[in-house]
Write a protein that holds these residues in place. Structure first.
Motif, PDB file in Angstrom:
ATOM      1  N   LEU A  18      76.822  36.751 -12.903  1.00  0.00           N
ATOM      2  CA  LEU A  18      77.854  36.377 -11.930  1.00  0.00           C
ATOM      3  C   LEU A  18      79.209  36.994 -12.266  1.00  0.00           C
ATOM      4  O   LEU A  18      79.990  37.323 -11.360  1.00  0.00           O
ATOM      5  N   VAL A  19      79.488  37.093 -13.553  1.00  0.00           N
ATOM      6  CA  VAL A  19      80.753  37.687 -13.991  1.00  0.00           C
ATOM      7  C   VAL A  19      80.485  38.683 -15.114  1.00  0.00           C
ATOM      8  O   VAL A  19      79.477  38.590 -15.824  1.00  0.00           O
ATOM      9  N   HIS A  20      81.411  39.637 -15.232  1.00  0.00           N
ATOM     10  CA  HIS A  20      81.372  40.599 -16.337  1.00  0.00           C
ATOM     11  C   HIS A  20      82.762  40.620 -16.939  1.00  0.00           C
ATOM     12  O   HIS A  20      83.710  41.087 -16.311  1.00  0.00           O
ATOM     13  N   GLU A  21      82.872  40.048 -18.155  1.00  0.00           N
ATOM     14  CA  GLU A  21      84.164  39.792 -18.780  1.00  0.00           C
ATOM     15  C   GLU A  21      84.995  38.912 -17.835  1.00  0.00           C
ATOM     16  O   GLU A  21      84.584  37.803 -17.533  1.00  0.00           O
ATOM     17  N   ASP A  22      86.114  39.398 -17.328  1.00  0.00           N
ATOM     18  CA  ASP A  22      86.954  38.556 -16.476  1.00  0.00           C
ATOM     19  C   ASP A  22      86.879  38.940 -15.003  1.00  0.00           C
ATOM     20  O   ASP A  22      87.778  38.616 -14.220  1.00  0.00           O
ATOM     21  N   HIS A  23      85.801  39.623 -14.623  1.00  0.00           N
ATOM     22  CA  HIS A  23      85.673  40.089 -13.243  1.00  0.00           C
ATOM     23  C   HIS A  23      84.353  39.623 -12.639  1.00  0.00           C
ATOM     24  O   HIS A  23      83.332  39.540 -13.324  1.00  0.00           O
ATOM     25  N   MET A  24      84.392  39.317 -11.352  1.00  0.00           N
ATOM     26  CA  MET A  24      83.184  38.934 -10.644  1.00  0.00           C
ATOM     27  C   MET A  24      82.247  40.134 -10.494  1.00  0.00           C
ATOM     28  O   MET A  24      82.689  41.250 -10.228  1.00  0.00           O
ATOM     29  N   ASP A  29      79.674  36.239  -5.150  1.00  0.00           N
ATOM     30  CA  ASP A  29      80.211  35.198  -4.265  1.00  0.00           C
ATOM     31  C   ASP A  29      79.346  35.015  -3.029  1.00  0.00           C
ATOM     32  O   ASP A  29      79.090  33.887  -2.597  1.00  0.00           O
ATOM     33  N   GLU A  30      78.831  36.133  -2.464  1.00  0.00           N
ATOM     34  CA  GLU A  30      77.945  36.023  -1.307  1.00  0.00           C
ATOM     35  C   GLU A  30      76.619  35.348  -1.674  1.00  0.00           C
ATOM     36  O   GLU A  30      76.072  34.559  -0.898  1.00  0.00           O
ATOM     37  N   PHE A  31      76.109  35.654  -2.870  1.00  0.00           N
ATOM     38  CA  PHE A  31      74.869  35.022  -3.336  1.00  0.00           C
ATOM     39  C   PHE A  31      75.029  33.508  -3.431  1.00  0.00           C
ATOM     40  O   PHE A  31      74.205  32.743  -2.916  1.00  0.00           O
ATOM     41  N   LEU A  32      76.117  33.054  -4.060  1.00  0.00           N
ATOM     42  CA  LEU A  32      76.349  31.619  -4.192  1.00  0.00           C
ATOM     43  C   LEU A  32      76.602  30.971  -2.831  1.00  0.00           C
ATOM     44  O   LEU A  32      76.146  29.850  -2.579  1.00  0.00           O
ATOM     45  N   ALA A  33      77.302  31.679  -1.956  1.00  0.00           N
ATOM     46  CA  ALA A  33      77.549  31.145  -0.613  1.00  0.00           C
ATOM     47  C   ALA A  33      76.240  30.961   0.148  1.00  0.00           C
ATOM     48  O   ALA A  33      76.063  29.980   0.891  1.00  0.00           O
ATOM     49  N   GLU A  34      75.307  31.882  -0.057  1.00  0.00           N
ATOM     50  CA  GLU A  34      74.018  31.771   0.625  1.00  0.00           C
ATOM     51  C   GLU A  34      73.203  30.601   0.077  1.00  0.00           C
ATOM     52  O   GLU A  34      72.529  29.902   0.835  1.00  0.00           O
ATOM     53  N   LEU A  35      73.283  30.373  -1.242  1.00  0.00           N
ATOM     54  CA  LEU A  35      72.593  29.216  -1.815  1.00  0.00           C
ATOM     55  C   LEU A  35      73.139  27.927  -1.207  1.00  0.00           C
ATOM     56  O   LEU A  35      72.376  27.012  -0.868  1.00  0.00           O
ATOM     57  N   ARG A  36      74.446  27.853  -1.063  1.00  0.00           N
ATOM     58  CA  ARG A  36      75.045  26.658  -0.469  1.00  0.00           C
ATOM     59  C   ARG A  36      74.645  26.514   0.998  1.00  0.00           C
ATOM     60  O   ARG A  36      74.329  25.410   1.459  1.00  0.00           O
ATOM     61  N   ALA A  37      74.668  27.618   1.731  1.00  0.00           N
ATOM     62  CA  ALA A  37      74.317  27.571   3.150  1.00  0.00           C
ATOM     63  C   ALA A  37      72.870  27.125   3.349  1.00  0.00           C
ATOM     64  O   ALA A  37      72.552  26.404   4.303  1.00  0.00           O
ATOM     65  N   GLU A  38      71.990  27.534   2.428  1.00  0.00           N
ATOM     66  CA  GLU A  38      70.576  27.158   2.501  1.00  0.00           C
ATOM     67  C   GLU A  38      70.309  25.807   1.837  1.00  0.00           C
ATOM     68  O   GLU A  38      69.172  25.348   1.815  1.00  0.00           O
ATOM     69  N   GLU A  39      71.363  25.210   1.275  1.00  0.00           N
ATOM     70  CA  GLU A  39      71.268  23.928   0.570  1.00  0.00           C
ATOM     71  C   GLU A  39      70.241  23.994  -0.557  1.00  0.00           C
ATOM     72  O   GLU A  39      69.410  23.095  -0.732  1.00  0.00           O
ATOM     73  N   THR A  63      88.029  34.413 -11.317  1.00  0.00           N
ATOM     74  CA  THR A  63      87.310  35.628 -10.913  1.00  0.00           C
ATOM     75  C   THR A  63      87.003  35.634  -9.418  1.00  0.00           C
ATOM     76  O   THR A  63      86.513  36.636  -8.892  1.00  0.00           O
ATOM     77  N   GLY A  64      87.244  34.507  -8.753  1.00  0.00           N
ATOM     78  CA  GLY A  64      86.949  34.407  -7.328  1.00  0.00           C
ATOM     79  C   GLY A  64      85.721  33.598  -6.999  1.00  0.00           C
ATOM     80  O   GLY A  64      85.314  33.521  -5.834  1.00  0.00           O
ATOM     81  N   LEU A  65      85.116  32.976  -8.015  1.00  0.00           N
ATOM     82  CA  LEU A  65      83.917  32.179  -7.802  1.00  0.00           C
ATOM     83  C   LEU A  65      84.261  30.696  -7.890  1.00  0.00           C
ATOM     84  O   LEU A  65      84.832  30.242  -8.883  1.00  0.00           O
ATOM     85  N   GLU A  66      83.896  29.943  -6.879  1.00  0.00           N
ATOM     86  CA  GLU A  66      84.147  28.501  -6.862  1.00  0.00           C
ATOM     87  C   GLU A  66      82.840  27.785  -7.150  1.00  0.00           C
ATOM     88  O   GLU A  66      81.936  27.735  -6.302  1.00  0.00           O
ATOM     89  N   MET A 247      60.581  40.233 -11.354  1.00  0.00           N
ATOM     90  CA  MET A 247      61.248  41.250 -10.553  1.00  0.00           C
ATOM     91  C   MET A 247      62.470  41.766 -11.295  1.00  0.00           C
ATOM     92  O   MET A 247      63.101  41.027 -12.052  1.00  0.00           O
ATOM     93  N   VAL A 248      62.803  43.035 -11.055  1.00  0.00           N
ATOM     94  CA  VAL A 248      64.030  43.630 -11.583  1.00  0.00           C
ATOM     95  C   VAL A 248      64.888  44.064 -10.399  1.00  0.00           C
ATOM     96  O   VAL A 248      64.412  44.752  -9.497  1.00  0.00           O
ATOM     97  N   LEU A 249      66.150  43.650 -10.399  1.00  0.00           N
ATOM     98  CA  LEU A 249      67.103  44.022  -9.347  1.00  0.00           C
ATOM     99  C   LEU A 249      68.363  44.597  -9.984  1.00  0.00           C
ATOM    100  O   LEU A 249      68.649  44.344 -11.155  1.00  0.00           O
ATOM    101  N   ASN A 250      69.102  45.351  -9.192  1.00  0.00           N
ATOM    102  CA  ASN A 250      70.373  45.877  -9.693  1.00  0.00           C
ATOM    103  C   ASN A 250      71.364  44.751  -9.954  1.00  0.00           C
ATOM    104  O   ASN A 250      72.072  44.755 -10.962  1.00  0.00           O
ATOM    105  N   SER A 251      71.448  43.796  -9.036  1.00  0.00           N
ATOM    106  CA  SER A 251      72.353  42.657  -9.185  1.00  0.00           C
ATOM    107  C   SER A 251      71.944  41.571  -8.211  1.00  0.00           C
ATOM    108  O   SER A 251      71.043  41.768  -7.376  1.00  0.00           O
ATOM    109  N   VAL A 252      72.629  40.428  -8.289  1.00  0.00           N
ATOM    110  CA  VAL A 252      72.321  39.329  -7.368  1.00  0.00           C
ATOM    111  C   VAL A 252      72.649  39.704  -5.924  1.00  0.00           C
ATOM    112  O   VAL A 252      72.158  39.060  -4.988  1.00  0.00           O
ATOM    113  N   ALA A 253      73.454  40.748  -5.735  1.00  0.00           N
ATOM    114  CA  ALA A 253      73.746  41.197  -4.366  1.00  0.00           C
ATOM    115  C   ALA A 253      72.473  41.622  -3.647  1.00  0.00           C
ATOM    116  O   ALA A 253      72.387  41.538  -2.407  1.00  0.00           O
TER     117      ALA A 253
END
Length: 271
Positions: A18-24, A29-39, A63-66, A247-253
């Motif tokens: 989710l973060v790398h050092e002090d940066h998102m 943020d879109e991944f977490l928003a989708e988890l919330r939207a899907e409950e 970092t911009g993540l709530e 599975m292997v992905l580049n990122s949560v995006a």
């Protein structure tokens, strides 16, 4: 069990996912928003025991993540949960910082250096020779030795720092006693996190950036695993291990639009 089964909950590592050092990490943020939207219930996991969930919430917000406090699970909380099950209302001598001492206070533990039930070693940026010496003497006298995680080093802007695993090795060398490690790769941390959100391993996914901690602990806890290459491990490094992520992905995006069925749209081969 089909890999097309719908996913009902997520566990995800924090640093490198989710973060790398002090940066998102872009798209987190879109991944977490989708988890919330899907409950979809989720927990953010970290082996670092220095900070409380409230402190980590503030760090993530910068970092911009709530992420709410109750959605953060640390090795300190997992350690407190374990000790509360093993010996409720016990005593401990702690080498660590507020994340660990707060977690133990919240389960009713008394922190003392007088004949404690446990010596509990966690992460700290100010390891003192005096504190380590006290820990060694208490372990020699019969205190049970617990460590929040086995990580030998941690990152900093100036390079690696000695972490819990390195200090634990020092105490072990002096006493001849190995600690019981609570954090990843011990699947105990995964199971305690699943209980925290009333989730089942068969319908949960562990997302991590390290084969040697996140993937193996998720696999041993019975979950499907996603390795993201936005952190430590790479697609090439997967081949060095005798086990594989689902599975292997580049990122949560890359999970955008398919958090319920991440394995249905493509082969589960990590190539």
């Amino acid at each position: 069990m089909s890999t097309d089964d719908r996913i009902l909950s997520y566990l995800t590592d924090m640093d490198g996912v989710l973060v790398h050092e002090d940066h998102m990490v872009p798209g987190a943020d879109e991944f977490l928003a989708e988890l919330r939207a899907e409950e979809i219930p989720f927990l953010v996991l970290t082996n670092n025991s220095i900070r409380t969930p409230r402190d980590l919430q503030a760090r993530l917000r910068q970092t911009g993540l709530e992420i709410p406090e109750h959605s953060i699970w640390t090795s300190a909380l997992a350690t407190a949960s374990f000790l509360n099950e093993q010996r409720p209302g016990g005593t401990a001598y702690v080498v660590g910082e507020s994340g660990l001492t707060t977690a133990l206070h919240e389960i009713g533990y008394v922190l003392t250096e007088v004949d404690p039930d446990y010596v509990v070693l966690g992460e700290t940026r100010t390891y003192s020779f005096e504190a380590i010496t006290t820990a060694i003497r208490l372990v020699e006298r019969g205190a049970r030795f617990i460590a929040t995680n086995p990580d030998p080093t941690g990152p900093s802007r100036d390079g690696v720092l000695p972490a819990t695993g390195s200090v634990a090795a020092l105490i072990t060398r002096a006493t001849g006693r190995d600690p019981y490690y609570i954090g990843k790769p011990n699947p105990l941390m995964m199971r305690s996190a699943l209980r925290r959100i009333n989730a089942h391993s068969q319908t949960s996914v562990m997302i991590g950036d390290r084969m040697d901690t996140d993937v193996i602990s998720g696999m041993e806890a019975g979950m499907r695993t996603i390795l993201v290459t936005s952190g430590i491990s790479t697609k090439m490094s997967v081949e060095h291990y005798p086990y594989r992520p689902t599975m292997v992905l580049n990122s949560v995006a890359d999970l955008a639009g398919r958090v319920r069925t991440p394995f249905a749209a493509e082969s589960t081969s990590p190539h």
